[in-house]
Design an enzyme around this catalytic site. Structure first.
Site, PDB file in Angstrom:
ATOM      1  N   HIS A  36      46.228  41.296  25.188  1.00 35.50           N
ATOM      2  CA  HIS A  36      47.060  40.106  25.007  1.00 35.50           C
ATOM      3  C   HIS A  36      46.482  38.994  25.870  1.00 35.50           C
ATOM      4  O   HIS A  36      46.811  38.863  27.049  1.00 35.50           O
ATOM      5  CB  HIS A  36      48.513  40.419  25.383  1.00 35.50           C
ATOM      6  CG  HIS A  36      49.466  39.290  25.140  1.00 35.50           C
ATOM      7  ND1 HIS A  36      50.832  39.485  25.053  1.00 35.50           N
ATOM      8  CD2 HIS A  36      49.276  37.962  24.964  1.00 35.50           C
ATOM      9  CE1 HIS A  36      51.422  38.319  24.852  1.00 35.50           C
ATOM     10  NE2 HIS A  36      50.496  37.372  24.799  1.00 35.50           N
ATOM     11  N   HIS A 216      53.906  37.952  18.681  1.00 30.88           N
ATOM     12  CA  HIS A 216      54.748  37.758  19.856  1.00 30.88           C
ATOM     13  C   HIS A 216      56.200  37.907  19.399  1.00 30.88           C
ATOM     14  O   HIS A 216      56.616  37.265  18.420  1.00 30.88           O
ATOM     15  CB  HIS A 216      54.571  36.349  20.423  1.00 30.88           C
ATOM     16  CG  HIS A 216      53.295  36.135  21.179  1.00 30.88           C
ATOM     17  ND1 HIS A 216      52.072  36.440  20.681  1.00 30.88           N
ATOM     18  CD2 HIS A 216      53.088  35.622  22.421  1.00 30.88           C
ATOM     19  CE1 HIS A 216      51.146  36.121  21.578  1.00 30.88           C
ATOM     20  NE2 HIS A 216      51.732  35.626  22.642  1.00 30.88           N
ATOM     21  N   GLU A 219      59.858  37.781  23.742  1.00 33.08           N
ATOM     22  CA  GLU A 219      59.455  37.142  25.004  1.00 33.08           C
ATOM     23  C   GLU A 219      60.656  36.307  25.448  1.00 33.08           C
ATOM     24  O   GLU A 219      61.334  36.666  26.412  1.00 33.08           O
ATOM     25  CB  GLU A 219      58.207  36.269  24.790  1.00 33.08           C
ATOM     26  CG  GLU A 219      57.732  35.531  26.045  1.00 33.08           C
ATOM     27  CD  GLU A 219      56.554  34.570  25.764  1.00 33.08           C
ATOM     28  OE1 GLU A 219      56.322  34.209  24.589  1.00 33.08           O
ATOM     29  OE2 GLU A 219      55.894  34.149  26.751  1.00 33.08           O
ATOM     30  N   ASP A 297      47.703  37.219  29.325  1.00 34.68           N
ATOM     31  CA  ASP A 297      48.268  36.166  28.486  1.00 34.68           C
ATOM     32  C   ASP A 297      47.444  34.877  28.573  1.00 34.68           C
ATOM     33  O   ASP A 297      46.591  34.642  27.708  1.00 34.68           O
ATOM     34  CB  ASP A 297      49.737  35.924  28.864  1.00 34.68           C
ATOM     35  CG  ASP A 297      50.583  35.368  27.734  1.00 34.68           C
ATOM     36  OD1 ASP A 297      50.068  35.268  26.605  1.00 34.68           O
ATOM     37  OD2 ASP A 297      51.763  35.046  27.980  1.00 34.68           O
TER      38      ASP A 297
HETATM   39  N1  ADE Z   1      50.580  30.769  23.333  1.00 33.97           N
HETATM   40  C1  ADE Z   1      49.879  30.980  24.460  1.00 33.97           C
HETATM   41  N2  ADE Z   1      50.584  31.738  25.311  1.00 33.97           N
HETATM   42  C2  ADE Z   1      51.754  32.035  24.688  1.00 33.97           C
HETATM   43  C3  ADE Z   1      52.892  32.800  25.057  1.00 33.97           C
HETATM   44  N3  ADE Z   1      53.002  33.434  26.219  1.00 33.97           N
HETATM   45  N4  ADE Z   1      53.903  32.861  24.172  1.00 33.97           N
HETATM   46  C4  ADE Z   1      53.831  32.244  23.005  1.00 33.97           C
HETATM   47  N5  ADE Z   1      52.779  31.520  22.620  1.00 33.97           N
HETATM   48  C5  ADE Z   1      51.742  31.421  23.453  1.00 33.97           C
HETATM   49 ZN    ZN Z   2      50.811  35.382  24.548  1.00 33.19          ZN
END
Ligand code: ADE
Ligand code: ZN
Length: 359
Positions: A36, A216, A219, A297
Site C-alpha cells: 500500500h 481503499h 479508512e 501509504d
Molecule cells: N491517496 C493517497 N493516499 C490516500 C489515502 N490514504 N486514502 C485515500 N486516498 C489516498
Molecule cells: Zn492509500
C-alpha cells in the site's frame, strides 16, 4: 536470494522481546513487501522543489522546509488537497522515473523486496500530462529496480473516487493500451460519500480484462464500504480496512476468508483516523486473526517508510518479534506474487526468523 541488510546482524540476548537492539535488528533484517504505497506520496519536499524548478512550475511554498512544515493534516481531505498540489510538479517521464527510482532505492535499503505500487493516472491526465508519459516513466524505473536492485514489483492503476464513474471508465479505456504494465486496479481519494458501488461497472470491466482488484475502504468510511468493496467490486485486498473492527460479523468474515487488509499506522495517525499510535487497533486486528500487513501509504507526507511503521508498532504498542515476523509473512502471502517467487521470499523470511529465535 541475496540479503544485503542481514549479514552480521545476529541478535543479542536471544532476540527476545525487551532486548531493544535485537528488535531493531529484526525489523531491518526481515524481508518485507510493501502493498500500500502511492508513488505520488513518495515525493519528498526536496524533490518537489527541484522538479518545480526544473519544469518551471510555481508552487505556493518558498522552500523544502516550508513545504515540510505544511504537512500537518486535519483529516484525509486536508491531506489530499496538499498531495494533489504536489503532483503538479510531475511533468515528464523522467520526473516519474526519478520519483519511482528514489522510492525503490529507499525501500530496498529497508529490505523491502517486493512492492505493489499505486499511481493515480487522473491526477496527471487532468493536468494535460499524457497517460503514456506517466506509465512509461514509472515502468522504466520498475524495470531498473528489478535489474539493479533485485526488487520485484507490480503497478496498480487507481481511480480517483471523487471523480465520476464515467471518468474512471474513460481512464480504463486509455489504460488498457498498456494492459501488461498493470497487475490490478484500485480506488482511492475522498472516501466518505463515494462508496465502492459507484465504480461497479468499471471494476467489472477491469476484472474481465484479467486485472486484480483492490480498493481503499474503511479508512474514514464505514464498514459497509468494506462489504461493498468485496461483494460489488470483487476486491482481493482491502486498503486500510481499520474500521472493520466496528462490525463483528464483518470481522468474522474477513478472518474466515483471510482477506488481506493493508494497514498504514503512521498514515492513520497523521490523518487523525486514530488519535495516537498507542490507540491504533492494528495489533488487536492481528491478534483477532485478520490478515494484516503494515505499509507506509504516502511516506513523504507522513514521515515514515515501511521500516518506521514497523518500529512504531514496537515503540507504541509493544509489538513482539513474533508479531513482526507475522506481519512480514502476511505481506508476502497477501501479495499478487506468483507462487514460486512468494515461496522464495518466505523461505528467506523463515531463515531470518530462525536466526532471531522466533521460529
Ligand atoms: N491517496 C493517497 N493516499 C490516500 C489515502 N490514504 N486514502 C485515500 N486516498 C489516498
Ligand atoms: Zn492509500
Amino acid at each position: 536470494m541475496d540479503d544485503a541488510t542481514t549479514a552480521g546482524s545476529r541478535p543479542g540476548a536471544g532476540g527476545q522481546p525487551g532486548a531493544r537492539g535485537a528488535h531493531d535488528d529484526l525489523v531491518a533484517a526481515l524481508p518485507k513487501a510493501e502493498l500500500h504505497l502511492h508513488i505520488e506520496g513518495t515525493l519528498e519536499p526536496e524533490m518537489a522543489v527541484e522538479l518545480a524548478t526544473r519544469n518551471g512550475v510555481a508552487i505556493p511554498y518558498p522552500s523544502a522546509e516550508a513545504l515540510r512544515r505544511a504537512y500537518v493534516f486535519e483529516d484525509l481531505q486536508s491531506f489530499l488537497d496538499v498531495y494533489y498540489t504536489g503532483c503538479s510538479v510531475l511533468v515528464t517521464d523522467d520526473d516519474f522515473y526519478d520519483l519511482t527510482m528514489a522510492y525503490l532505492r529507499r525501500a530496498r535499503s529497508q529490505n523491502v523486496r517486493h512492492v505493489e505500487m499505486y499511481f493515480d493516472p487522473q491526477s496527471h491526465t487532468t493536468r494535460g500530462i499524457p497517460l503514456a508519459t506517466v506509465v512509461e516513466g514509472i515502468s522504466r524505473a520498475l524495470a531498473d529496480g528489478r535489474d539493479e536492485l533485485g526488487m520485484s514489483s507490480g503497478l496498480i492503476l487507481s481511480f480517483l473516487r471523487h471523480l465520476s464513474a464515467e471518468e474512471a471508465a474513460a481512464t480504463l479505456d486509455d489504460a488498457l493500451a498498456y494492459r501488461d504494465a498493470f497487475v490490478a486496479v484500485g480506488l482511492d481519494s475522498s472516501e466518505v460519500g463515494n462508496p465502492p458501488e459507484k465504480f461497479r461497472d468499471v471494476f467489472a470491466r477491469a476484472r474481465q480484462a484479467g486485472l486484480q482488484a483492490v480498493a481503499h475502504a474503511g479508512e474514514e468510511g464505514p464498514p459497509s464500504y468494506i462489504v461493498q468493496a468485496l461483494d460489488i467490486l470483487g476486491v482481493r485486498r482491502v486498503d486500510h480496512g481499520v474500521r472493520c473492527m466496528e462490525d463483528g460479523a464483518l470481522v468474522e468474515r474477513l478472518v474466515a476468508e483471510q482477506v488481506p487488509l493493508t494497514v498504514c499506522p503512521i498514515s492513520n495517525v497523521k490523518l487523525r483516523v486514530f488519535p495516537s499510535l498507542a490507540e491504533h487497533n492494528v495489533l488487536a486486528m492481528l491478534r483477532r486473526g485478520l490478515c494484516v500487513t503494515v505499509n507506509s501509504d504516502d511516506p513523504a507526507y507522513f514521515g515514515g517508510y515501511v521500516e518506521e511503521n514497523y518500529r512504531a508498532l514496537q515503540a507504541a504498542l509493544g509489538a513482539t518479534d513474533g508479531d513482526l515476523v507475522q506481519l512480514a509473512r502476511n505481506s508476502f502471502t497477501a501479495s499478487f506474487l506468483e507462487e514460486g517467487a512468494r515461496s522464495e521470499y518466505l523461505a528467506d523470511l523463515d531463515e531470518v526468523a530462525r536466526r532471531f529465535g522466533v521460529l
